[in-house]
Motif scaffolding. Structure first.
Motif, short mmCIF file in Angstrom:
data_model
loop_
_atom_site.label_atom_id
_atom_site.label_comp_id
_atom_site.label_asym_id
_atom_site.label_seq_id
_atom_site.Cartn_x
_atom_site.Cartn_y
_atom_site.Cartn_z
N VAL A 1 0.85 -1.19 0.00
CA VAL A 1 0.00 0.00 0.00
C VAL A 1 0.89 1.24 0.00
O VAL A 1 2.10 1.14 0.11
CB VAL A 1 -0.93 0.03 1.24
N HIS A 2 0.26 2.39 -0.13
CA HIS A 2 1.02 3.63 0.00
C HIS A 2 1.52 3.76 1.44
O HIS A 2 0.89 3.26 2.38
CB HIS A 2 0.15 4.83 -0.36
N PRO A 3 2.62 4.46 1.66
CA PRO A 3 3.15 4.59 3.02
C PRO A 3 2.13 5.18 3.99
O PRO A 3 1.37 6.09 3.66
CB PRO A 3 4.34 5.54 2.83
N PHE A 4 2.13 4.66 5.19
CA PHE A 4 1.24 5.11 6.27
C PHE A 4 1.98 4.91 7.58
O PHE A 4 2.98 4.20 7.66
CB PHE A 4 -0.07 4.30 6.26
N SER A 5 1.44 5.50 8.66
CA SER A 5 2.08 5.37 9.97
C SER A 5 1.12 5.01 11.09
O SER A 5 1.55 4.70 12.20
CB SER A 5 2.81 6.67 10.35
N LEU A 6 -0.18 5.09 10.84
CA LEU A 6 -1.18 4.82 11.87
C LEU A 6 -2.30 4.01 11.23
O LEU A 6 -2.70 4.28 10.09
CB LEU A 6 -1.69 6.13 12.45
N VAL A 7 -2.80 3.00 11.95
CA VAL A 7 -3.79 2.09 11.38
C VAL A 7 -4.94 1.88 12.35
O VAL A 7 -4.76 1.86 13.57
CB VAL A 7 -3.12 0.73 11.04
N GLY A 8 -6.15 1.73 11.81
CA GLY A 8 -7.33 1.44 12.61
C GLY A 8 -8.39 0.77 11.75
O GLY A 8 -8.24 0.67 10.53
N VAL A 9 -9.46 0.31 12.37
CA VAL A 9 -10.57 -0.32 11.65
C VAL A 9 -11.86 0.41 12.05
O VAL A 9 -12.08 0.69 13.23
CB VAL A 9 -10.68 -1.82 11.99
N VAL A 10 -12.70 0.72 11.06
CA VAL A 10 -13.98 1.39 11.30
C VAL A 10 -15.10 0.55 10.71
O VAL A 10 -14.87 -0.35 9.91
CB VAL A 10 -14.00 2.81 10.70
N TRP A 11 -16.35 0.88 11.10
CA TRP A 11 -17.52 0.20 10.54
C TRP A 11 -18.68 1.20 10.48
O TRP A 11 -18.61 2.30 11.05
CB TRP A 11 -17.88 -1.04 11.32
N ASP A 12 -19.76 0.82 9.81
CA ASP A 12 -20.81 1.77 9.44
C ASP A 12 -21.55 2.37 10.62
O ASP A 12 -21.75 3.58 10.68
CB ASP A 12 -21.83 1.10 8.50
N ASP A 13 -22.02 1.55 11.55
CA ASP A 13 -22.95 1.99 12.58
C ASP A 13 -22.22 2.17 13.91
O ASP A 13 -21.76 1.20 14.52
CB ASP A 13 -24.08 0.98 12.74
N ALA A 14 -22.15 3.41 14.39
CA ALA A 14 -21.44 3.69 15.64
C ALA A 14 -22.15 3.09 16.84
O ALA A 14 -21.54 2.94 17.91
CB ALA A 14 -21.29 5.20 15.83
#
Length: 477
Positions: free
Chosen positions: A85-98
């Motif tokens: 992937v393109h360079p990154f430094s921070l990662v997380g996972v999200v989903w539709d309904d909070a």
């Protein structure tokens, strides 16, 4: 079921060469990451976010659950196979309904730029809405808010793999069935951008952090570190510890103690000649100082009537960062909160790094009662302070605990709050207290006091007693 997953501290990806995106051996080039990457002009919009959808991983599910391949149980695990992937430094996972909780384990592993080595699997702490705007607030009802894990700082990487394993409930007479994962799971890869270039000191308009004119302006650039800052210090003439350590401690003439105290008291509405318990104003790195892109957040500000309590958090981003990288970590969290989680601004009112430097968080003015999105149900009449790091099994540095004491002594003092006492807040709704419940809390509380969560980590939570005592002492109590 576990209400949270403790964040593991993994291998930090080193800052190295930036290589072009390449497909794994034997595979077609992956264009999804490129298509999902937010276009960014480094001169105008620092940083970028790659958002990649997760899909079922039958092979991983079979290993995790023991179910035969092709069955519904075997398709329970979702994720993303290894890819460039393109360079990154921070990662997380999200989903539709909070409002939907993620019950399971979220694991990632990464590859540093210019390396063939992959890190071990690292857990992401599942927030399950504990850090968010209160139910019924304009921010929560904006339609943009998503569920999200805590982000993890991994350093400069260009390879990633992720798996989300749903939690299995207790066995009953009907057999077992894994808890469904939330819909719309996506992997968010954040590039925090370059450190800010030198720029003129801003005026004292609405939203400027330092009403006294103590603006901190970045001087140097470089991915993930070496942030040099020219500081117009507070009356102590102090420089953030992280900048002292790097030798970047050029200081403009400090304001006088009388001037600073008078302006702080005026901002809080304190009558001249009175003797309020207000601690010395600490040095605070402004949003401009850590490089916040003000075009990301909403333009307006949200305020409450007072600041009666401070909730202490850990960012759960791991401890593998240097103090000179703290501004980059903060920019990553800011972008993740706004672009990935859908909040109006970064959730915390302030942040503290491991070397004790204090940073302005949510915009609106450091002397004011800015409403944050840090403690679900208790964002009214409070402020949130996040210590950058994870302190479930690691002790917080003394410098960070001291910074909490200094910041709360001053900010709580502006609103007449005694750090060593208790106060009453009205719950806006959460998993511990129903909406409308009057709750007696310590003026300096941990996040877990208002919400059933592991935050701010057991080791940091145990230090809050000494922080209260020191804060009250700094107020002259």
């Amino acid at each position: 079921m576990r209400a949270f997953i403790t964040s593991a501290i993994g291998v930090t990806c080193s800052a190295a060469l930036v290589l072009p995106n390449a497909a794994p051996a034997g595979a077609a080039p992956d264009t999804s990451a490129i298509a999902a990457t937010e276009a960014a002009d480094p001169a105008e919009v620092p940083g970028s976010t790659q958002s990649l959808p997760l899909s079922p991983l039958p092979d991983a599910s079979e290993r995790a659950t023991g179910a035969p391949s092709g069955t519904a149980e075997a398709n329970a695990v979702q994720g993303l196979p290894r890819r460039d992937v393109h360079p990154f430094s921070l990662v997380g996972v999200v989903w539709d309904d909070a409002d939907v909780e993620l019950h399971g384990v979220v694991e990632v592993r990464t590859r540093s730029v210019g390396s063939r080595h992959w890190s071990d699997w690292q857990d992401l702490e599942t927030h399950n809405a504990e850090h968010a705007a209160d139910p019924g607030s304009a921010e929560r009802d904006s339609g943009t808010v998503r569920g999200s894990t805590a982000p993890l700082w991994v350093g400069n990487c260009d390879g990633v793999e992720v798996r989300v394993i749903p939690e299995a409930p207790d066995v009953d007479d009907r057999g077992t069935a894994r808890v469904p994962l939330p819909e719309g799971l996506r992997l968010e890869l954040v590039d925090p951008g370059e450190d800010p270039q030198q720029s003129p000191v801003a005026g004292n308009g609405e939203g400027d952090v330092e009403a006294t004119g103590t603006e901190f302006v970045g001087l140097a650039s470089g991915r993930g570190g070496r942030l040099a800052t020219s500081l117009q210090a507070s009356f102590q003439g102090a420089v953030p510890t992280s900048l002292q350590a790097s030798g970047q401690d050029r200081v403009l003439p400090a304001l006088s103690k009388a001037q600073t105290e008078a302006e702080s008291e005026a901002a809080a509405g304190v009558a001249p000649g009175s003797k309020p318990y207000i601690g010395p104003r600490p040095t605070i790195v402004t949003r401009k100082g850590w490089g916040a892109d003000e075009k990301l957040r909403e333009k307006g500000f949200a305020y409450t009537k007072s600041v009666k309590a401070a909730f202490i958090h850990h960012s759960a981003t791991g401890n593998k960062y240097t103090c000179s990288q703290a501004p980059s970590v903060l920019r990553g969290i800011y972008r993740y909160h706004v672009k990935s989680s859908g909040w109006r601004d970064i959730g915390y009112n302030f942040a503290v790094d491991k070397c004790g430097s204090i940073y302005e968080g949510r915009a609106g003015g450091v002397t004011k009662a800015v409403q944050g999105a840090h403690t679900l149900g208790f964002n009214t009449d409070s402020m949130g302070i996040a210590v950058l790091g994870t302190f479930s099994t690691s002790d917080p540095p003394a410098a960070a605990v001291n910074a909490i004491a200094k910041l709360t002594a001053w900010k709580l003092g502006l609103f007449g709050a005694n750090p060593n006492s208790r106060t009453t807040l009205v719950s806006g709704g959460g998993n511990r207290f129903k909406k409308g419940t009057k709750v007696k809390l310590n003026v300096i509380s941990g996040h877990r006091d208002g919400f059933a969560t592991e935050c701010p980590g057991t080791r940091l939570y145990k230090k809050l007693g000494s922080a209260r005592t020191s804060s009250a002492h700094l107020q002259g109590r």
